[in-house]
Enzyme design. Sequence first.
Site, PDB file in Angstrom:
ATOM      1  N   ASP A  21       0.847  -1.210   0.000  1.00 34.37           N
ATOM      2  CA  ASP A  21       0.000   0.000   0.000  1.00 34.37           C
ATOM      3  C   ASP A  21       0.878   1.255   0.000  1.00 34.37           C
ATOM      4  OD1 ASP A  21      -2.501  -1.589   0.448  1.00 34.37           O
ATOM      5  OD2 ASP A  21      -1.381  -2.144   2.228  1.00 34.37           O
ATOM      6  N   HIS A  29      -4.164  -3.511   6.365  1.00 39.82           N
ATOM      7  CA  HIS A  29      -4.089  -3.747   4.922  1.00 39.82           C
ATOM      8  C   HIS A  29      -5.492  -4.133   4.467  1.00 39.82           C
ATOM      9  CE1 HIS A  29      -3.175  -5.082   0.973  1.00 39.82           C
ATOM     10  NE2 HIS A  29      -3.709  -6.252   1.236  1.00 39.82           N
TER      11      HIS A  29
HETATM   12  P1  NAX Z   1      -2.685 -18.089  -4.285  1.00 33.19           P
HETATM   13  O1  NAX Z   1      -4.025 -18.679  -4.037  1.00 33.19           O
HETATM   14  O2  NAX Z   1      -2.142 -18.002  -5.668  1.00 33.19           O
HETATM   15  O3  NAX Z   1      -1.612 -18.881  -3.414  1.00 33.19           O
HETATM   16  C1  NAX Z   1      -1.821 -19.243  -2.082  1.00 33.19           C
HETATM   17  C2  NAX Z   1      -1.018 -20.483  -1.828  1.00 33.19           C
HETATM   18  O4  NAX Z   1      -1.153 -20.800  -0.444  1.00 33.19           O
HETATM   19  C3  NAX Z   1      -1.517 -21.697  -2.622  1.00 33.19           C
HETATM   20  O5  NAX Z   1      -0.436 -22.337  -3.279  1.00 33.19           O
HETATM   21  C4  NAX Z   1      -2.130 -22.583  -1.556  1.00 33.19           C
HETATM   22  O6  NAX Z   1      -2.041 -23.968  -1.852  1.00 33.19           O
HETATM   23  C5  NAX Z   1      -1.284 -22.193  -0.355  1.00 33.19           C
HETATM   24  N1  NAX Z   1      -1.853 -22.558   0.940  1.00 33.19           N
HETATM   25  C6  NAX Z   1      -3.147 -22.613   1.311  1.00 33.19           C
HETATM   26  N2  NAX Z   1      -3.248 -23.049   2.580  1.00 33.19           N
HETATM   27  C7  NAX Z   1      -1.990 -23.235   3.015  1.00 33.19           C
HETATM   28  C8  NAX Z   1      -1.442 -23.702   4.219  1.00 33.19           C
HETATM   29  N3  NAX Z   1      -2.211 -24.078   5.236  1.00 33.19           N
HETATM   30  N4  NAX Z   1      -0.089 -23.794   4.332  1.00 33.19           N
HETATM   31  C9  NAX Z   1       0.714 -23.466   3.301  1.00 33.19           C
HETATM   32  N5  NAX Z   1       0.245 -23.041   2.109  1.00 33.19           N
HETATM   33  C10 NAX Z   1      -1.080 -22.926   1.975  1.00 33.19           C
HETATM   34  O7  NAX Z   1      -2.738 -16.656  -3.589  1.00 33.19           O
HETATM   35  P2  NAX Z   1      -1.723 -15.437  -3.782  1.00 33.19           P
HETATM   36  O8  NAX Z   1      -2.205 -14.579  -4.878  1.00 33.19           O
HETATM   37  O9  NAX Z   1      -0.331 -15.945  -3.814  1.00 33.19           O
HETATM   38  O10 NAX Z   1      -2.010 -14.615  -2.440  1.00 33.19           O
HETATM   39  C11 NAX Z   1      -1.623 -15.136  -1.187  1.00 33.19           C
HETATM   40  C12 NAX Z   1      -2.176 -14.294  -0.061  1.00 33.19           C
HETATM   41  O11 NAX Z   1      -1.662 -12.976  -0.103  1.00 33.19           O
HETATM   42  C13 NAX Z   1      -3.700 -14.146  -0.101  1.00 33.19           C
HETATM   43  O12 NAX Z   1      -4.208 -14.330   1.218  1.00 33.19           O
HETATM   44  C14 NAX Z   1      -3.893 -12.707  -0.538  1.00 33.19           C
HETATM   45  O13 NAX Z   1      -5.133 -12.183  -0.116  1.00 33.19           O
HETATM   46  C15 NAX Z   1      -2.713 -12.053   0.141  1.00 33.19           C
HETATM   47  N6  NAX Z   1      -2.308 -10.736  -0.351  1.00 33.19           N
HETATM   48  C16 NAX Z   1      -1.870  -9.840   0.558  1.00 33.19           C
HETATM   49  C17 NAX Z   1      -1.380  -8.612   0.208  1.00 33.19           C
HETATM   50  C18 NAX Z   1      -0.846  -7.671   1.228  1.00 33.19           C
HETATM   51  O14 NAX Z   1      -0.442  -6.557   0.836  1.00 33.19           O
HETATM   52  N7  NAX Z   1      -0.818  -7.985   2.521  1.00 33.19           N
HETATM   53  C19 NAX Z   1      -1.428  -8.158  -1.214  1.00 33.19           C
HETATM   54  C20 NAX Z   1      -1.453  -9.288  -2.178  1.00 33.19           C
HETATM   55  C21 NAX Z   1      -2.330 -10.444  -1.768  1.00 33.19           C
HETATM   56  O15 NAX Z   1      -3.657 -10.146  -2.124  1.00 33.19           O
END
Ligand code: NAX
Length: 333
Positions: A160, A188
């Site tokens: 952000d 966030h």
């Molecule tokens: P994806 O869905 O592409 O990847 C998430 C990964 O986490 C998948 O490979 C899934 O299998 C894995 N996963 C699920 N449960 C798990 C567990 N118990 N242990 C280990 N791995 C696990 O999502 P992606 O686009 O990479 O985003 C990941 C996270 O970042 C989301 O929660 C998203 O909302 C968050 N974000 C946060 C941001 C921030 O600024 N704080 C911005 C970007 C993003 O939106």
Amino acid sequence: MAKDPVRVLVTGAAGQIGYALVPMIARGVMLGADQPVILHMLDIPPAAEALNGVKMELVDAAFPLLKGVVATTDAVEACTGVNIAVMVGGFPRKEGMERKDVMSKNVSIYKSQASALEKHAAANCKVLVVANPANTNALILKEFAPSIPEKNITCLTRLDHNRALGQISERLNVQVSDVKNVIIWGNHSSTQYPDVTHATVNTPAGEKPVRELVADDKWLNEEFIAVVQQRGAAIIKARKLSSALSAASSACDHIRDWVLGTPEGTWVSMGVYSDGSYNVPSGLIYSFPVTCKNGEWCIVQGENTSDRYHFSLVNEFYVMLTRLSYISRTLHR
Ligand code: NAX
């Protein structure tokens, strides 16, 4: 003499952000061009094959700084000996799900990963939570890993912050590296408050306040704030996928500044454990302006804040207190 490798954990490493993040870490973007790393990558069993594919690509890229890769679906193996943990994996909110449903899924994920980190990570491991709701997940992790110092658990609001720098640079047609000291207050989420009160631009005539150069308070107080708050949604609309490269890059910025320090006269935004500064209740994980030195962050004190910020703070308290009360009920069930 070559430095000893630092072990960096990325959870959710087979996902979008993970795929963008691990090559950055292996190239030295996070910890510096002279710092060898060993990557620990964790994902869940359904993603094991994809995770192995990421490991194969890391091998194929022949990164000189990469001294080893652990790719696993076992949280204990993933957390063992790590110096830095970037928690990207989590349960995303899906259509039709209530916020409390997502939170209960994340409570169980973060509970087991917190205790694996607490028991098996290196002493003084620094933790960055990226997975949403990032402030709340960081709070859950803190609750379940009481022996990890509060100062070592943070969440990502640097994306952000960087989005705010980017918007100012576009508006003024200046280099983004010449803009500094914006602040992201709060969560966030779309309730965050991007603040340019103290932001400046480096110009040939010296540092000038952003507000003076923009000379359009209406734009700064309305459109700028809305664009930064809603940027994640705009990326999803354009890409049909959420932000990944900018999130990965910002996670590198967050850890790099935390470990190696912020430049003199510059602060950055980090979601950190509140010590009561700016009347934010102690114990909340809240985004503040911070400077970093010798591996420690410190909240910048004494910045006057606007009325709008105080309004946003009230909203934040409401959201966080609701979440705290939900977590507390879940914990004691
Ligand atoms: P994806 O869905 O592409 O990847 C998430 C990964 O986490 C998948 O490979 C899934 O299998 C894995 N996963 C699920 N449960 C798990 C567990 N118990 N242990 C280990 N791995 C696990 O999502 P992606 O686009 O990479 O985003 C990941 C996270 O970042 C989301 O929660 C998203 O909302 C968050 N974000 C946060 C941001 C921030 O600024 N704080 C911005 C970007 C993003 O939106």
